[in-house]
Design an enzyme around this catalytic site. Structure first.
Site, PDB file in Angstrom:
ATOM      1  N   GLY A  46       0.843  -1.189   0.000  1.00  0.00           N
ATOM      2  CA  GLY A  46       0.000   0.000   0.000  1.00  0.00           C
ATOM      3  C   GLY A  46       0.875   1.234   0.000  1.00  0.00           C
ATOM      4  CD  GLN A  51       3.044   5.904   2.802  1.00  0.00           C
ATOM      5  OE1 GLN A  51       2.147   5.286   2.223  1.00  0.00           O
ATOM      6  NE2 GLN A  51       3.995   5.291   3.491  1.00  0.00           N
ATOM      7  CB  CYS A  96       4.639   2.327   7.691  1.00  0.00           C
ATOM      8  SG  CYS A  96       4.149   3.832   6.852  1.00  0.00           S
ATOM      9  CG  LEU A  97       6.565   1.296   1.736  1.00  0.00           C
ATOM     10  CD1 LEU A  97       6.193   1.574   0.285  1.00  0.00           C
ATOM     11  CD2 LEU A  97       7.663   0.243   1.819  1.00  0.00           C
ATOM     12  CG  HIS A 138      -1.197   1.214   6.979  1.00  0.00           C
ATOM     13  ND1 HIS A 138      -0.348   0.707   7.936  1.00  0.00           N
ATOM     14  CD2 HIS A 138      -0.456   2.100   6.261  1.00  0.00           C
ATOM     15  CE1 HIS A 138       0.853   1.274   7.804  1.00  0.00           C
ATOM     16  NE2 HIS A 138       0.810   2.116   6.792  1.00  0.00           N
ATOM     17  CD  GLU A 139      -1.344   2.523   2.468  1.00  0.00           C
ATOM     18  OE1 GLU A 139      -0.934   3.693   2.372  1.00  0.00           O
ATOM     19  OE2 GLU A 139      -0.624   1.597   2.878  1.00  0.00           O
ATOM     20  CG  HIS A 142      -0.267   6.680   5.409  1.00  0.00           C
ATOM     21  ND1 HIS A 142       0.719   7.224   6.209  1.00  0.00           N
ATOM     22  CD2 HIS A 142       0.119   5.400   5.166  1.00  0.00           C
ATOM     23  CE1 HIS A 142       1.648   6.302   6.450  1.00  0.00           C
ATOM     24  NE2 HIS A 142       1.310   5.187   5.829  1.00  0.00           N
TER      25      HIS A 142
HETATM   26 ZN    ZN Z   1       2.218   3.369   5.870  1.00  0.00          ZN
END
Ligand code: ZN
Length: 191
Positions: A46, A51, A96-97, A138-139, A142
């Site tokens: 994701g 991000q 998480c990236l 999760h996304e 964000h």
């Molecule tokens: Zn994340």
């Protein structure tokens, strides 16, 4: 397609609430393609637009339960909102990236009713469960300026504090490009 650098903790854009998309155009299509390429290039499941430095309410998701990573098709969710959450919860490890090296168990509703626009700007409403429900939550978090660690108990959060400091200092290693915020580094050094 470009692999975009990923913004990490504690860049202010990751605390920003996303701006809704009003229309699809070629520029946005190209950006979505770049986001997909970036997510795959970082072996993610994701990715939210903030991000990679964009304020728009767009996220790329995939369903890791649907098959092998290479075979599952990722897709964009535009202006997504969760309309309802199940009472039943599930607990799974998340990463998480934007938080390289930081993983923890996160409790979330097991299924959600979600509404979003697809890449053709058609409205989609669906009930989602399993890992895809987790990835979407999760996304969407964000896009509302929320990290997974915000969902942890204060004790668990405190245990991850040193990891956040390391990410903030930029001393983490990744096999995908990270956005370097030089201004933020200056602020950090003054402390
Ligand atoms: Zn994340």
């Amino acid at each position: 397609m470009n692999q975009l650098p990923v913004y990490t903790y504690n860049h202010p854009i990751l605390r920003q609430k996303a701006t809704p998309v009003t229309e699809m155009n070629e520029e946005l299509q190209a950006f979505i393609a770049d986001m997909k390429h970036t997510m795959r290039g970082a072996s993610g499941i994701g990715l939210a637009a903030n991000q990679v430095g964009s304020p728009l309410a767009i996220a790329i998701v995939m369903d890791p339960d649907a098959g092998e990573y290479e075979d599952v098709k990722e897709f964009a969710i535009i202006n997504p909102t969760v309309e309802s959450f199940s009472e039943e919860v599930s607990e799974q490890e998340e990463g998480c990236l934007s938080l390289p090296g930081y993983h923890d168990m996160v409790v979330r509703p097991a299924s959600i009713q979600v509404r979003y626009f697809n890449e053709q700007m058609q409205e989609v409403r669906s009930e989602v469960t399993g890992m895809l429900a987790r990835v979407m939550q999760h996304e969407i978090d964000h896009l509302n300026g929320i990290y997974f660690f915000d969902k942890l108990t204060p004790v668990r959060r405190a245990m991850g504090h040193h990891k956040l400091k390391r990410i903030e200092r930029g001393t983490v290693q990744t096999d995908y490009p990270l956005f370097k915020n030089t201004e933020e580094k200056r602020v950090f050094r003054r402390r």
